[in-house]
Design an enzyme around this catalytic site. Sequence first.
Site, mmCIF file in Angstrom:
data_model
loop_
_atom_site.group_PDB
_atom_site.id
_atom_site.type_symbol
_atom_site.label_atom_id
_atom_site.label_comp_id
_atom_site.label_asym_id
_atom_site.label_seq_id
_atom_site.Cartn_x
_atom_site.Cartn_y
_atom_site.Cartn_z
ATOM 1 N N ASP A 141 -22.623 29.035 20.605
ATOM 2 C CA ASP A 141 -22.721 27.797 19.933
ATOM 3 C C ASP A 141 -23.827 26.840 20.543
ATOM 4 O OD1 ASP A 141 -21.296 26.721 21.959
ATOM 5 O OD2 ASP A 141 -19.330 26.506 20.791
ATOM 6 N N ASN B 74 -25.596 14.949 16.770
ATOM 7 C CA ASN B 74 -25.007 14.524 15.464
ATOM 8 C C ASN B 74 -25.087 13.002 15.614
ATOM 9 O OD1 ASN B 74 -25.110 16.501 13.539
ATOM 10 N ND2 ASN B 74 -23.114 17.343 14.358
ATOM 11 N N HIS C 287 -26.382 13.419 11.093
ATOM 12 C CA HIS C 287 -25.868 14.660 10.661
ATOM 13 C C HIS C 287 -27.163 15.516 9.884
ATOM 14 C CE1 HIS C 287 -21.584 14.797 11.486
ATOM 15 N NE2 HIS C 287 -21.874 13.400 11.251
ATOM 16 N N ASP D 9 -28.138 19.206 10.792
ATOM 17 C CA ASP D 9 -28.419 20.222 9.759
ATOM 18 C C ASP D 9 -29.813 20.842 10.011
ATOM 19 O OD1 ASP D 9 -25.972 19.892 8.563
ATOM 20 O OD2 ASP D 9 -27.035 18.825 6.613
ATOM 21 N N GLU E 273 -20.938 25.032 14.296
ATOM 22 C CA GLU E 273 -22.368 25.199 14.995
ATOM 23 C C GLU E 273 -22.118 26.482 15.795
ATOM 24 O OE1 GLU E 273 -20.089 22.798 18.188
ATOM 25 O OE2 GLU E 273 -19.974 23.198 15.905
#
Length: 318
Positions: free
Chosen positions: A195, A203, A208, A212, A238
């Site tokens: 991860d 974020n 956000h 993305d 993630e």
Amino acid sequence: MPKVHPTLPVGYHGNVSKSDNRDSTASERTVITQRKLPVQQENALGREAYLVIIYGEDLGRRIALGETAIEAGRSTACGIPVDQESVSRHHARIWWTGSSYKVKDLGSTNGTYVNDALITEVELNDGDQVKIGRTILKFMYGGNIEASYHEEIYRMMTFDGLTQIYNKRYFNETLEREISRSRRYTRELGLVLFDIDHFKQKNDTFGHLAGDAILKDLSGVVRAKLRREDVFARVGGEEFGILTPEVGMKGAREVAEKVRVVVEQTAFRFEKHVMPTTISLGVAVLQKDEDSADALYKRSDAALYRAKQGGRNRVEQG
């Protein structure tokens, strides 16, 4: 009233930090809006047009397009309501020009994207992806649109809409099959879980939409480093998984290290921001006395946890 399709199990995770919601799961529903195009437009076009939500809430919802303009935004008056902080009240408009469909940004704060390009106004082509905030809509336009729609629904059952790699549902099913195959033919099987380090902080710092962008770009650079036989999937907000059939611990560690290095060396960008990114990885291989996918997954996940506790941006084995 839209119909709820009860049979679509889709692996939508959204951009959710693992620390915020480690076990985040998707709303597994398809909402289909049944609206025919005006007769005069069917005669004029000889075909139909739809937007289909392929990433975001109401995954799989089909929105029919007609001669009347339709807006997307946070306002409940919009024909495509998208209730997200990153979306403006009146964000974008889609309309029929008499010869084609166009999409126009309405001066939104965070912009409208078509196929990942920031746009002001552009003509839409069949298959284009329109991103409003963190929601992605696929534009479908053609004579055989029902078949295209059902193909897209089938694809949603297998692939993650944002990253375009396999989703958790497919990954879990494949893991079970590969364990059975490894047992049957006495072959090795490796599992790598990883991860993104400090993803929640990214974020919070960049937003956000930037998060993305990292998820999507990271998926692309990692996929390019894997074999065709490897199975690469997004298994959490993630968190990602890589299955390496017929590979033992030495080979699985090499895969993990190669992935770690390529992520560390990639300059992830969103708008004017450059976002240095690293990952932590846990590796495990199927043991002779082990016949449980859950046991293999837990050992790899425990190794991932040790990698994070040990300073991040590293590989540990379980």
